[in-house]
Motif scaffolding. Structure first.
Motif, PDB file in Angstrom:
ATOM      1  N   ALA A  84      49.946  22.315  34.508  1.00  0.00           N
ATOM      2  CA  ALA A  84      51.394  22.220  34.305  1.00  0.00           C
ATOM      3  C   ALA A  84      51.980  23.553  33.843  1.00  0.00           C
ATOM      4  O   ALA A  84      53.043  23.974  34.314  1.00  0.00           O
ATOM      5  CB  ALA A  84      51.716  21.115  33.301  1.00  0.00           C
ATOM      6  N   VAL A  85      51.287  24.245  32.940  1.00  0.00           N
ATOM      7  CA  VAL A  85      51.771  25.538  32.454  1.00  0.00           C
ATOM      8  C   VAL A  85      51.724  26.579  33.571  1.00  0.00           C
ATOM      9  O   VAL A  85      52.670  27.360  33.736  1.00  0.00           O
ATOM     10  CB  VAL A  85      50.971  26.004  31.216  1.00  0.00           C
ATOM     11  N   ASN A  86      50.653  26.584  34.348  1.00  0.00           N
ATOM     12  CA  ASN A  86      50.579  27.517  35.480  1.00  0.00           C
ATOM     13  C   ASN A  86      51.711  27.263  36.467  1.00  0.00           C
ATOM     14  O   ASN A  86      52.331  28.214  36.969  1.00  0.00           O
ATOM     15  CB  ASN A  86      49.219  27.416  36.176  1.00  0.00           C
ATOM     16  N   ASN A  87      51.993  26.001  36.759  1.00  0.00           N
ATOM     17  CA  ASN A  87      53.101  25.661  37.653  1.00  0.00           C
ATOM     18  C   ASN A  87      54.436  26.097  37.061  1.00  0.00           C
ATOM     19  O   ASN A  87      55.328  26.557  37.773  1.00  0.00           O
ATOM     20  CB  ASN A  87      53.119  24.162  37.952  1.00  0.00           C
ATOM     21  N   ASN A  88      54.564  25.962  35.737  1.00  0.00           N
ATOM     22  CA  ASN A  88      55.802  26.354  35.066  1.00  0.00           C
ATOM     23  C   ASN A  88      56.017  27.864  35.143  1.00  0.00           C
ATOM     24  O   ASN A  88      57.133  28.325  35.376  1.00  0.00           O
ATOM     25  CB  ASN A  88      55.778  25.863  33.616  1.00  0.00           C
ATOM     26  N   ALA A  90      54.915  29.819  37.508  1.00  0.00           N
ATOM     27  CA  ALA A  90      55.286  30.104  38.900  1.00  0.00           C
ATOM     28  C   ALA A  90      56.751  29.766  39.151  1.00  0.00           C
ATOM     29  O   ALA A  90      57.476  30.548  39.778  1.00  0.00           O
ATOM     30  CB  ALA A  90      54.375  29.331  39.861  1.00  0.00           C
ATOM     31  N   LYS A  91      57.191  28.625  38.652  1.00  0.00           N
ATOM     32  CA  LYS A  91      58.585  28.213  38.820  1.00  0.00           C
ATOM     33  C   LYS A  91      59.532  29.202  38.160  1.00  0.00           C
ATOM     34  O   LYS A  91      60.501  29.659  38.765  1.00  0.00           O
ATOM     35  CB  LYS A  91      58.790  26.811  38.225  1.00  0.00           C
ATOM     36  N   LYS A  92      59.249  29.539  36.905  1.00  0.00           N
ATOM     37  CA  LYS A  92      60.124  30.454  36.172  1.00  0.00           C
ATOM     38  C   LYS A  92      60.120  31.854  36.784  1.00  0.00           C
ATOM     39  O   LYS A  92      61.153  32.517  36.826  1.00  0.00           O
ATOM     40  CB  LYS A  92      59.703  30.525  34.705  1.00  0.00           C
ATOM     41  N   ALA A  94      59.608  32.655  39.978  1.00  0.00           N
ATOM     42  CA  ALA A  94      60.384  32.613  41.225  1.00  0.00           C
ATOM     43  C   ALA A  94      61.880  32.516  40.939  1.00  0.00           C
ATOM     44  O   ALA A  94      62.687  33.189  41.588  1.00  0.00           O
ATOM     45  CB  ALA A  94      59.929  31.439  42.085  1.00  0.00           C
ATOM     46  N   ARG A  95      62.239  31.735  39.964  1.00  0.00           N
ATOM     47  CA  ARG A  95      63.645  31.484  39.664  1.00  0.00           C
ATOM     48  C   ARG A  95      64.279  32.605  38.849  1.00  0.00           C
ATOM     49  O   ARG A  95      65.441  32.955  39.052  1.00  0.00           O
ATOM     50  CB  ARG A  95      63.767  30.157  38.911  1.00  0.00           C
ATOM     51  N   ASP A  96      63.525  33.157  37.922  1.00  0.00           N
ATOM     52  CA  ASP A  96      64.123  34.048  36.924  1.00  0.00           C
ATOM     53  C   ASP A  96      63.568  35.470  36.938  1.00  0.00           C
ATOM     54  O   ASP A  96      63.680  36.191  35.952  1.00  0.00           O
ATOM     55  CB  ASP A  96      63.900  33.466  35.517  1.00  0.00           C
ATOM     56  N   ALA A  97      62.990  35.886  38.057  1.00  0.00           N
ATOM     57  CA  ALA A  97      62.335  37.195  38.108  1.00  0.00           C
ATOM     58  C   ALA A  97      63.240  38.312  37.591  1.00  0.00           C
ATOM     59  O   ALA A  97      62.791  39.206  36.883  1.00  0.00           O
ATOM     60  CB  ALA A  97      61.864  37.498  39.523  1.00  0.00           C
ATOM     61  N   ASN A  98      64.520  38.286  37.930  1.00  0.00           N
ATOM     62  CA  ASN A  98      65.448  39.330  37.492  1.00  0.00           C
ATOM     63  C   ASN A  98      66.633  38.793  36.707  1.00  0.00           C
ATOM     64  O   ASN A  98      67.449  39.569  36.230  1.00  0.00           O
ATOM     65  CB  ASN A  98      65.954  40.115  38.707  1.00  0.00           C
ATOM     66  N   ARG A  99      66.718  37.494  36.582  1.00  0.00           N
ATOM     67  CA  ARG A  99      67.882  36.866  35.957  1.00  0.00           C
ATOM     68  C   ARG A  99      68.142  37.398  34.547  1.00  0.00           C
ATOM     69  O   ARG A  99      69.260  37.785  34.215  1.00  0.00           O
ATOM     70  CB  ARG A  99      67.668  35.353  35.921  1.00  0.00           C
TER      71      ARG A  99
END
Length: 109
Positions: A84-88, A90-92, A94-99
């Motif tokens: 779950a942490v590894n998936n989290n 990856a999600k963050k 992809a979503r927040d790389a430069n945000r």
């Protein structure tokens, strides 16, 4: 100790010393209670509240209590926290790389 080892150790402790897990609703309520205790310490240590007589700075203990109950909930609901942490991550990523790098509120100070 990694996350998988923590989940295994908590499970072994529960089965050896705790008889069984509290049900999910009880553990969810306990988690909220522990988060409240953590919030109290944070409010006193980093916020504007002062410690009451007899209270102590037990931040590590309160963080550990929150983690313990969270692991209990994961164990009893079949969640592999490592996965779950590894998936989290990856999600963050992809979503927040430069945000956050572009957030002017974070660039202050």
């Amino acid at each position: 100790m990694d996350i998988a080892e923590l989940q295994t150790a908590v499970d072994a402790w529960i089965k050896t010393h705790g008889v069984r897990y509290f049900n999910e609703l009880t553990n969810m309520t306990i988690l909220v209670e522990e988060v409240g205790e953590l919030a109290r310490v944070i409010a006193r240590k980093y916020g504007e509240q002062s410690y009451k007589e007899g209270e102590k700075d037990n931040l590590a203990e309160e963080l550990s209590d929150v983690l313990w109950v969270l692991v209990c909930l994961a164990n009893q609901t079949g969640v592999d926290l490592n996965e779950a942490v590894n998936n989290n991550f990856a999600k963050k990523t992809a979503r927040d790389a430069n945000r956050h790098k572009k957030n002017p509120k974070l660039l202050k100070d």
